[in-house]
Design an enzyme around this catalytic site. Structure first.
Site, PDB file in Angstrom:
ATOM      1  N   LYS A   1     -27.769 -21.759 -41.851  1.00 32.29           N
ATOM      2  CA  LYS A   1     -27.604 -22.587 -40.663  1.00 32.29           C
ATOM      3  C   LYS A   1     -28.980 -23.079 -40.245  1.00 32.29           C
ATOM      4  O   LYS A   1     -29.867 -22.287 -39.921  1.00 32.29           O
ATOM      5  CB  LYS A   1     -26.963 -21.762 -39.551  1.00 32.29           C
ATOM      6  CG  LYS A   1     -26.768 -22.560 -38.268  1.00 32.29           C
ATOM      7  CD  LYS A   1     -25.950 -21.785 -37.267  1.00 32.29           C
ATOM      8  CE  LYS A   1     -25.789 -22.539 -35.962  1.00 32.29           C
ATOM      9  NZ  LYS A   1     -24.958 -21.821 -35.016  1.00 32.29           N
TER      10      LYS A   1
ATOM     11  N   LYS B   1     -24.479 -25.229 -43.074  1.00 31.88           N
ATOM     12  CA  LYS B   1     -24.333 -26.050 -41.873  1.00 31.88           C
ATOM     13  C   LYS B   1     -25.678 -26.646 -41.466  1.00 31.88           C
ATOM     14  O   LYS B   1     -26.661 -25.910 -41.463  1.00 31.88           O
ATOM     15  CB  LYS B   1     -23.811 -25.111 -40.792  1.00 31.88           C
ATOM     16  CG  LYS B   1     -23.604 -25.710 -39.451  1.00 31.88           C
ATOM     17  CD  LYS B   1     -23.183 -24.602 -38.530  1.00 31.88           C
ATOM     18  CE  LYS B   1     -23.096 -25.181 -37.142  1.00 31.88           C
ATOM     19  NZ  LYS B   1     -22.804 -24.191 -36.162  1.00 31.88           N
TER      20      LYS B   1
ATOM     21  N   ARG C   1     -23.177 -28.608 -28.151  1.00 31.43           N
ATOM     22  CA  ARG C   1     -23.761 -27.876 -27.023  1.00 31.43           C
ATOM     23  C   ARG C   1     -23.289 -28.464 -25.695  1.00 31.43           C
ATOM     24  O   ARG C   1     -23.179 -27.744 -24.700  1.00 31.43           O
ATOM     25  CB  ARG C   1     -25.289 -27.868 -27.142  1.00 31.43           C
ATOM     26  CG  ARG C   1     -25.722 -26.993 -28.314  1.00 31.43           C
ATOM     27  CD  ARG C   1     -27.198 -26.938 -28.519  1.00 31.43           C
ATOM     28  NE  ARG C   1     -27.500 -26.272 -29.787  1.00 31.43           N
ATOM     29  CZ  ARG C   1     -28.704 -26.244 -30.352  1.00 31.43           C
ATOM     30  NH1 ARG C   1     -29.729 -26.848 -29.778  1.00 31.43           N
ATOM     31  NH2 ARG C   1     -28.874 -25.625 -31.493  1.00 31.43           N
TER      32      ARG C   1
HETATM   33  C1  PBG Z   1     -23.083 -21.266 -31.809  1.00 28.25           C
HETATM   34  C2  PBG Z   1     -22.707 -22.459 -32.623  1.00 28.25           C
HETATM   35  C3  PBG Z   1     -23.261 -23.760 -32.620  1.00 28.25           C
HETATM   36  C4  PBG Z   1     -22.481 -24.525 -33.496  1.00 28.25           C
HETATM   37  C5  PBG Z   1     -21.516 -23.679 -34.031  1.00 28.25           C
HETATM   38  N1  PBG Z   1     -21.682 -22.397 -33.500  1.00 28.25           N
HETATM   39  C6  PBG Z   1     -24.345 -24.329 -31.803  1.00 28.25           C
HETATM   40  C7  PBG Z   1     -25.725 -23.905 -32.024  1.00 28.25           C
HETATM   41  O1  PBG Z   1     -26.047 -23.115 -32.925  1.00 28.25           O
HETATM   42  O2  PBG Z   1     -26.557 -24.340 -31.225  1.00 28.25           O
HETATM   43  C8  PBG Z   1     -22.631 -25.978 -33.786  1.00 28.25           C
HETATM   44  C9  PBG Z   1     -21.381 -26.666 -34.245  1.00 28.25           C
HETATM   45  C10 PBG Z   1     -21.393 -28.144 -34.166  1.00 28.25           C
HETATM   46  O3  PBG Z   1     -22.410 -28.784 -33.855  1.00 28.25           O
HETATM   47  O4  PBG Z   1     -20.323 -28.721 -34.418  1.00 28.25           O
HETATM   48  N2  PBG Z   1     -24.239 -20.614 -32.159  1.00 28.25           N
END
Ligand code: PBG
Length: 332
Positions: free
Chosen positions: A200, A253, A210
């Protein structure tokens, strides 16, 4: 070579593109509704669905409406959903995230009761429940990795006890997969799997999410745990580590900015690899389509095919329902 030869190529790749049937016959990558996972935001209250400005067509659903969405997904041939609970309470440790009356466990229970066949994944993170919006416990201005693992295990157990098929830790804390596996096994949740967000990146493409989850950090950023977009070898290392720690599936991701990473990870690990086409990717396509600058259907199906071609077995996408319907029409 004579002039005539130069004007008459001996090899003609276009023969394989001459008609719909031959194109279908030699197609290397297939995209089907059965490879899609629909993300769903679930809120605490039972009111009307709340639209998200930067993600047209995406809503925060009540538990009852989330059940309906899950039914729709399965009816469209989509086998999985990924739940994000949006609780109202927050504290320093993120403890509302493991409250059994929170939106995620309630939604899991209701969905597994109404649509037991659908595979339910739950996002396991603290950022939606901490007062500061960080993905973990903050001590002296920094996220305490090991203290955070304990909170994550409580969240995972809460989701597993509600009936989640797979928990999906998304916070990039070190050792989270091994820690969650042990906690689940000790609690007797041996059948609950782990879809690890193994790779990620600290990506600008999470912005709309967010907004949807009100989970932007109140100070600082997520760069001390999410990966640097400049790194590819590190993605392989993270994937192999999570495989060794006992993950059942891995996530990469974001998706479109990471096609090379998907390919690399696919070659280096044997586990199923899921790509998450994130909120910013959805927002880009939606905005361009709304302006009349892109054909949404063609651009979405091309993007999803590219993600599959790069090496993803399955794709989490906010376009899942639309894509499944478009694919069904194409199959006719
Ligand atoms: C929580 C999380 C996030 C996303 C998925 N789980 C946000 C982040 O890490 O700030 C992002 C998913 C998306 O942008 O569709 N940690």
């Amino acid at each position: 070579m004579s002039k005539l030869d130069m004007n008459q190529p001996a090899i003609r790749p276009r023969r394989l593109r001459a008609g719909t049937s031959i194109r279908a016959l030699v197609r290397e990558t297939r995209l089907a509704p059965g490879q899609l996972i629909l993300p769903l935001f679930v809120k605490q209250d039972s009111g009307e669905p709340e639209p998200i400005d930067s993600m047209p067509g995406v809503f925060r659903w009540s538990v009852a409406d989330a059940v309906e969405q899950a039914e729709r997904a399965l009816a469209c041939g989509i086998p999985g959903i990924l739940l994000f609970g949006l609780g109202r309470e927050r504290d320093e440790e993120g403890s509302p995230a493991w409250h059994p009356d929170g939106p995620t466990p309630r939604a899991v229970q209701a969905i597994k009761q109404a649509v037991p066949e659908i595979c339910v994944f739950t996002d396991v993170c603290l950022c939606g429940s901490t007062a500061h919006g960080h993905c973990g416990v903050v001590r002296d201005g920094a996220i305490d990795n090991d203290a955070t693992l304990q909170g994550l295990a409580r969240v995972a157990l809460c989701h597993a006890r509600a009936g989640a098929d797979f928990v999906a830790p998304s916070g990039m804390m070190d050792g989270r997969v091994a820690h969650l596996r042990t906690a689940l096994d000790r609690a007797g949740c041996k059948g609950t799997g782990i879809l690890s967000y193994a790779v990620k990146y600290a990506s600008a493409f999470y912005g709309p999410f967010r907004e949807a989850a009100a989970s932007a950090p109140a100070f600082g950023d997520r760069k001390t745990h999410q990966m640097d977009a400049a790194n590819a070898r590190e993605a392989v290392r993270e994937s192999q580590l999570d495989q060794r720690e006992g993950a059942d599936m891995l996530m990469v991701k974001p998706a479109l900015p990471c096609l090379d990473i998907l390919r690399r990870v696919r070659k280096k690990v044997e586990l199923p690899v899921v790509a998450y086409s994130v909120s910013g990717e959805y927002a880009m396509l939606k905005a361009a389509a709304a302006a009349g600058w892109l054909d949404e259907r063609a651009a979405v199906l091309e993007s999803l095919t590219a993600i599959r071609r790069a090496g993803a077995d399955a794709i989490v996408t906010y376009h899942a329902l639309a894509a499944a319907q478009w694919l069904k029409q194409e199959a006719k």
